[in-house]
Structures are given as C-alpha cells and as structure tokens.
Motif scaffolding. Sequence first.
Motif, PDB file in Angstrom:
ATOM      1  N   TYR A  32      13.441   7.466  -3.785  1.00 39.78           N
ATOM      2  CA  TYR A  32      14.510   6.604  -4.321  1.00 39.78           C
ATOM      3  C   TYR A  32      14.134   6.017  -5.681  1.00 39.78           C
ATOM      4  O   TYR A  32      14.958   5.449  -6.373  1.00 39.78           O
ATOM      5  N   GLN A  68       3.017  -0.551  -6.416  1.00 36.78           N
ATOM      6  CA  GLN A  68       4.272  -1.006  -5.816  1.00 36.78           C
ATOM      7  C   GLN A  68       4.098  -2.321  -5.038  1.00 36.78           C
ATOM      8  O   GLN A  68       3.640  -3.293  -5.586  1.00 36.78           O
ATOM      9  N   SER A  69       4.429  -2.311  -3.749  1.00 36.51           N
ATOM     10  CA  SER A  69       4.460  -3.589  -3.023  1.00 36.51           C
ATOM     11  C   SER A  69       3.098  -4.190  -2.734  1.00 36.51           C
ATOM     12  O   SER A  69       3.019  -5.328  -2.267  1.00 36.51           O
ATOM     13  N   PHE A 100      11.880  -2.679   4.596  1.00 39.90           N
ATOM     14  CA  PHE A 100      11.409  -3.515   3.472  1.00 39.90           C
ATOM     15  C   PHE A 100      12.529  -3.965   2.558  1.00 39.90           C
ATOM     16  O   PHE A 100      12.444  -5.008   1.921  1.00 39.90           O
ATOM     17  N   ASN A 119      11.164  -7.015   0.351  1.00 42.61           N
ATOM     18  CA  ASN A 119      11.622  -7.092  -1.045  1.00 42.61           C
ATOM     19  C   ASN A 119      12.292  -8.412  -1.378  1.00 42.61           C
ATOM     20  O   ASN A 119      12.004  -9.028  -2.410  1.00 42.61           O
ATOM     21  N   GLU A 165      12.766   2.402 -11.970  1.00 37.62           N
ATOM     22  CA  GLU A 165      13.238   1.544 -10.877  1.00 37.62           C
ATOM     23  C   GLU A 165      14.367   0.618 -11.319  1.00 37.62           C
ATOM     24  O   GLU A 165      15.266   0.314 -10.533  1.00 37.62           O
ATOM     25  N   ASN A 172      17.863  -3.751  -4.818  1.00 35.48           N
ATOM     26  CA  ASN A 172      17.163  -4.978  -5.213  1.00 35.48           C
ATOM     27  C   ASN A 172      18.083  -5.910  -6.009  1.00 35.48           C
ATOM     28  O   ASN A 172      18.006  -7.129  -5.872  1.00 35.48           O
ATOM     29  N   TYR A 196       9.887  -8.444 -11.602  1.00 36.50           N
ATOM     30  CA  TYR A 196       9.546  -7.821 -10.306  1.00 36.50           C
ATOM     31  C   TYR A 196       9.297  -6.319 -10.441  1.00 36.50           C
ATOM     32  O   TYR A 196       8.303  -5.789  -9.922  1.00 36.50           O
ATOM     33  N   CYS A 200       5.727  -4.349  -9.757  1.00 37.05           N
ATOM     34  CA  CYS A 200       5.577  -3.218  -8.829  1.00 37.05           C
ATOM     35  C   CYS A 200       4.979  -1.997  -9.533  1.00 37.05           C
ATOM     36  O   CYS A 200       4.389  -1.132  -8.890  1.00 37.05           O
ATOM     37  N   TYR A 244       6.051  -4.386   6.913  1.00 40.46           N
ATOM     38  CA  TYR A 244       7.483  -4.440   7.266  1.00 40.46           C
ATOM     39  C   TYR A 244       7.671  -4.235   8.771  1.00 40.46           C
ATOM     40  O   TYR A 244       6.938  -4.824   9.555  1.00 40.46           O
ATOM     41  N   GLY A 261       2.392  -0.164  -0.036  1.00 38.71           N
ATOM     42  CA  GLY A 261       3.402   0.001  -1.084  1.00 38.71           C
ATOM     43  C   GLY A 261       3.997   1.398  -0.995  1.00 38.71           C
ATOM     44  O   GLY A 261       3.336   2.311  -0.473  1.00 38.71           O
ATOM     45  N   VAL A 262       5.221   1.578  -1.488  1.00 36.00           N
ATOM     46  CA  VAL A 262       5.862   2.894  -1.386  1.00 36.00           C
ATOM     47  C   VAL A 262       5.237   3.946  -2.307  1.00 36.00           C
ATOM     48  O   VAL A 262       5.594   5.116  -2.231  1.00 36.00           O
TER      49      VAL A 262
HETATM   50  N1  GLN Z   1       7.824  -1.086  -0.294  1.00 38.60           N
HETATM   51  C1  GLN Z   1       7.689  -1.087  -1.578  1.00 38.60           C
HETATM   52  O1  GLN Z   1       6.653  -0.756  -2.139  1.00 38.60           O
HETATM   53  C2  GLN Z   1       8.926  -1.435  -2.329  1.00 38.60           C
HETATM   54  C3  GLN Z   1       8.672  -1.747  -3.795  1.00 38.60           C
HETATM   55  C4  GLN Z   1       9.688  -1.143  -4.703  1.00 38.60           C
HETATM   56  N2  GLN Z   1       9.343  -1.461  -6.069  1.00 38.60           N
HETATM   57  C5  GLN Z   1      11.071  -1.664  -4.384  1.00 38.60           C
HETATM   58  O2  GLN Z   1      11.381  -2.730  -4.772  1.00 38.60           O
HETATM   59  O3  GLN Z   1      11.864  -1.011  -3.736  1.00 38.60           O
END
Ligand code: GLN
Length: 309
Positions: A32, A68-69, A100, A119, A165, A172, A196, A200, A244, A261-262
Amino acid sequence: MTASQAELLAEVLAEIGARAAAEADRGRVADYIPELAAIDPSQFGLSVVLADGSQHSVGDAEVPFSIQSVSKVFALAIALGRLGDRLWSRVGREPSGLAFNSILQLEHEQGIPRNPFINAGAIVVTDAALAGHAPREYLGELLRFIRAAASDDDIHINDAVARSETETGHRNFALAHYMRSHGNLENAPELTLGAYFHQCAVEMTCTQLARAGRFLMGAPGMPRMVAPGRVRRINALMLTCGHYDGSGDFAYRVGLPGKSGVGGGILVIAPGRASIAVWSPGLNAQGNSKLGTEAVETLARRMGWSVFG
Ligand SMILES: NC(=O)CC[C@H](N)C(=O)O
C-alpha cells in the motif's frame, strides 16, 4: 556473557540465518506504500547488542530498510519528554485488538486512540511532540535522538518513501481529520502527517537499530536517553500494543517487548540482557514481519530471554 553463552548465541544466530535463507513462505511485502512494494522479499538480517556492549549479527544486517512504525517508539519517548503524563489525556494505553490503521474505535471513544503504537495513536503522539515547533525542527530532534541512541550519525530519512506515503496515505489522512474533528489534533492534519510520514521513512540497518534500542535495555553502561521508570513503561506498551492485533500472539510466542513496522523490521528488547533488531520485508496477516517474528521466537527460546522466566 560467559564463553559458553557466547558460543550458544553464535550457534543460534547461524541456525536462524540458515533457516531464514531456506524459508519458502516469506509472507507478503507491504504494497500500500508503492516504494515499499518494490523491496526484495528474499532479504533477512538480525543483530543483537548484549549487556556487555558486544554486538552479534547474521544475514543482511548492514542493509538499510524503512523502519516505519518502529519509529513510533522514538516519537513516544520524545513526546513523553515534552508533555510527561499529560500525553495520556490524548491517547490511551490499551491494546486495540484491531488492525494498525483501523478507524473503528475512534468514533466510540471520542477521537482518543487506544494506544500510541496504532497509527491513530502515533499521529496524536507526533502532533503532541510537535508542540508548536515546525515539522522540520521536530524531525531534526527525532534524528538527533535516534543518532545519539545508536551512537551513529549516518542515519537519515528517505524522502522518496515519505513522498510515496504522502501520495497514498488516504487512510492516515482520514484518521487525522477524524481526530481533528474531535479536537484531538492541535495542528492541521497535513502538517502533523507531514512530520509523521517522514518519521516513518527513517532508514536504518539492523546493526543501527539494535544499537538505537540500547536505551530501552535498562542495563548499566547503555545510552541513557530517558528516565528508568519511563523505560519500563515504554517496554510495557511495546509488549501489550507493539504488534497491533498480533500483540498477544507475539507476547505468547516471544515473551519480550517488541515494536514492528510494515517495512518488515522489529525492535525487540530483552530487559537487562539485549537489544535485538530483525528485518525481513515479508509480512504476516497482521502486518508484522513473518520471518522476523519466527527468528526472535527462536532466539528468545534458545537463549532463555523471556520476561516471564
Ligand atoms: N505499521 C506500520 O508500520 C504503519 C506505518 C505506515 N507509515 C503507515 O502509516 O501506514
């Protein structure tokens, strides 16, 4: 660490590396965020910093990836430093049991996200951490924090990932606007999300991330970035909310606080013993690294590192 423990760790890391290399089912890379969809899923790295300061790695531990997260841990440390316990009037400390990026609970719960690691919660944390400063200043502080924690100045934000992103982050934006409508966002959603998304998009290698996690080990001689009581609480939140709707399963299987993190990275803390970073881009159904979880499950079991004895 005794010589026999060092031998055991070397053996376990070699075993984990070999198993990861041979694994056919590697999970699914997050698609995504277009920049992440292009990452080669065959990669795997792991790095461990022990309480004696020694570092031990296997696989692609020197390849930078998008944290990422995992960045939500550093953002939380900064926001708590700025606001202290006042932060908890804007975000909760309970597991969400949902994905998440879910919006579901926000309507029932007056725009107050369940915890700082989903998130919605992390967006509030970033909004709070901004505290009247421009995103550029906050991001500078975040990088200074991470670089000092890792003792490494060569840690940067990947602008292409942040841009990617921003262009696709409709979910988001929805979360941020919804919370703003409840009065739980001080800044314009675009401003907070700009910070944000860049947060990430911090890139690190496993060796850098494991070093950056040392401040959460609560061991003598490690960088002291926040007070010991706060270290315990950040770890508690990582254990209960860091994965999550997969947090219970991670606690059951690994028995250690962790934040995923994703991008496929996970930072895992064995209090008093180790800071561990693992990375493999393929994710499980909850958006957490599939091979990364399996690897730290093996590592914690073989080393006897569960917080539950
Ligand atoms: N789970 C994640 O790492 C989500 C972080 C990603 N940047 C988001 O906001 O969707």
